[in-house]
Motif scaffolding. Structure first.
Motif, short mmCIF file in Angstrom:
data_model
loop_
_atom_site.label_atom_id
_atom_site.label_comp_id
_atom_site.label_asym_id
_atom_site.label_seq_id
_atom_site.Cartn_x
_atom_site.Cartn_y
_atom_site.Cartn_z
N LEU A 39 -14.03 3.54 -24.32
CA LEU A 39 -15.08 4.47 -23.91
C LEU A 39 -16.13 3.74 -23.10
N THR A 40 -16.62 2.65 -23.63
CA THR A 40 -17.59 1.81 -22.91
C THR A 40 -17.19 0.37 -23.16
N GLN A 48 -21.84 5.91 -28.78
CA GLN A 48 -22.69 7.05 -28.48
C GLN A 48 -23.77 6.70 -27.47
N SER A 49 -24.25 7.70 -26.78
CA SER A 49 -25.39 7.50 -25.91
C SER A 49 -26.66 7.62 -26.74
N GLY A 79 -22.54 12.30 -25.37
CA GLY A 79 -21.98 11.46 -24.31
C GLY A 79 -20.47 11.34 -24.33
N ASN A 80 -19.99 10.16 -23.93
CA ASN A 80 -18.55 9.91 -23.82
C ASN A 80 -17.83 10.07 -25.15
N VAL A 83 -16.88 13.68 -25.69
CA VAL A 83 -15.86 14.05 -24.70
C VAL A 83 -14.50 13.49 -25.12
N ALA A 84 -14.48 12.22 -25.52
CA ALA A 84 -13.24 11.59 -25.94
C ALA A 84 -12.67 12.29 -27.17
N SER A 87 -11.00 15.56 -26.33
CA SER A 87 -9.73 15.31 -25.64
C SER A 87 -8.66 14.85 -26.63
N VAL A 325 -8.74 12.08 -21.59
CA VAL A 325 -9.29 10.73 -21.57
C VAL A 325 -8.15 9.77 -21.91
#
Length: 401
Positions: A39-40, A48-49, A79-80, A83-84, A87, A325
């Motif tokens: 993810l990051t 998380q963001s 955040g991502n 979303v992940a 998905s 993703v």
């Protein structure tokens, strides 16, 4: 992935090989593949963001089978991460749709991206009769979910890339840097490379790559002639490595796309002739920024054969109208695996079954769980080229002893 599949109806059909079959004691999930990506940061504590998470989603059930399976994902995380998670949930649904009459019911729990949420989700799934738990996604949440699972002697297959959270009854179905390093160092040794240098990031990912690299080179009876790590200052370590490359035939670099291109440029600026050594790396190299970097052309890295992920993505797009993703394949393979094992009678999720040395074949190729909870993957070797990646050595068809 760019265009919609030209035949939605054809894409919705199950893969030509059965979505999962049992063969010679090793469940074979539908063949496909892809690339290592996170993810990051692969070892981020939560992914998380800084934005607040949304309201926790209510638990849902997918499927009507008799074997209950917990699926813990950070569905309401910001955040991502969120979303992940969505998905990966879609990928789990796709696996259920493509598996013929699966005898499982997925108990989907939202952990919100927190350890407390993961522990609560695991407890709820167990109270509802889960025989195995899939997830959570983040390293810090795995021990929390594992606590109630171990108390009930229920195995857990998590998606974290941090092998330190694996252990008794806790298996990781993820892209671990160790597999990448072992594959690429073994391949380099097989083509006659013996003298290795390495320039790695000073972070958790770099630390794991360092340990695996040193062990792999020793196992191949090679020698490490230079080793450096870098933080904010890349130029000093780059100069040290550049000066040592005269006695090396291979240079290991392991970072994500933008950082890796910057490291290659720093090496070139320090006078390193990268064309005279074989550059090698991990699956994080699978990035357009790397393919566009002139100094990295011809570099080799280990990753799943990308053809399978493309096939999976086409079927996913046809069903959900959006791109998956990269980590979605993990959820697909996990669900397909438990669906296959649910067809057996009796002790279907025991340690002996899950650590079958023959392993399993999934979207991203062969994989097998080790007794310590980590995994080993059968990876391809890819070459960096301006138009993308080119296969150099295919994924193995079976595991050695």
């Amino acid at each position: 992935m760019t265009e919609q599949h030209d035949s939605q109806q054809r894409s919705l059909q199950p893969t030509r090989r059965a979505a999962v079959s049992l063969l010679l004691g090793a469940p074979l999930l539908s063949a496909c593949a892809g690339v290592q990506q996170s993810l990051t940061n692969p070892f981020s504590s939560s992914g998380q963001s800084s934005e607040p998470a949304g309201a926790p989603q209510a638990g849902t059930a997918l499927g009507t089978g008799q074997v209950r399976v917990g699926l813990i994902l950070p569905l309401s995380a910001s955040g991502n991460a969120g979303v992940a998670a969505q998905s990966m949930k879609h990928a789990a649904e796709l696996a259920l749709a493509e598996f013929q009459n699966p005898n499982i019911q997925l108990l989907v729990k939202d952990d919100g991206g927190s350890p407390q949420g993961a522990q609560q989700g695991a407890q709820q799934a167990l109270d509802e009769g889960a025989e195995i738990i899939l997830g959570p996604l983040f390293a810090q949440s795995v021990p929390a979910a594992a606590q109630p699972a171990r108390a009930r002697n229920v195995p857990l297959i998590a998606f974290s890339t941090d092998s330190s959270v694996a252990g008794r009854g806790v298996y990781l179905l993820s892209f671990l840097p160790e597999s990448d390093v072992n594959r690429i160092v073994d391949y380099a040794g097989s083509i006659g490379k013996r003298s290795f240098a390495a320039l790695l990031p000073e972070n958790a990912y770099g630390n794991v790559v360092e340990g695996a690299f040193k062990q792999a080179v020793s196992r191949r009876r090679g020698r490490i002639v230079a080793f450096e790590k870098y933080g904010a200052d890349r130029n000093g370590p780059a100069r040290t490595i550049a000066q040592a490359l005269a006695s090396a035939d291979t240079l290991m670099l392991a970072d994500d796309g933008e950082a890796l291109a910057g490291i290659a440029e720093a090496l070139a600026a320090s006078g390193a002739d990268l064309s005279r050594v074989q550059l090698i790396g991990t699956g994080l190299w699978d990035n357009p920024r790397v393919f566009g970097s002139q100094p990295l052309q011809g570099g080799l890295y280990a990753a799943p054969d990308p053809s399978g992920f493309r096939a999976f993505a086409g079927r996913y797009r046809a069903k959900f109208g959006q791109e998956p993703v990269r980590t979605a394949t993990l959820a697909y393979d996990a669900v397909a695996l438990v669906a296959a094992l649910a067809r057996t009678q009796g002790a279907r999720f025991t340690a002996d079954v899950l650590t079958n040395p023959s392993g399993f074949a999934g979207i991203d190729g062969l994989f097998r769980f080790r007794s310590d909870g980590s995994n080993e993957r059968g990876l391809a070797v890819m070459r960096v080229a301006s138009g993308g990646s080119q296969p150099v050595a295919g994924s193995p068809k079976s595991f050695g002893a």
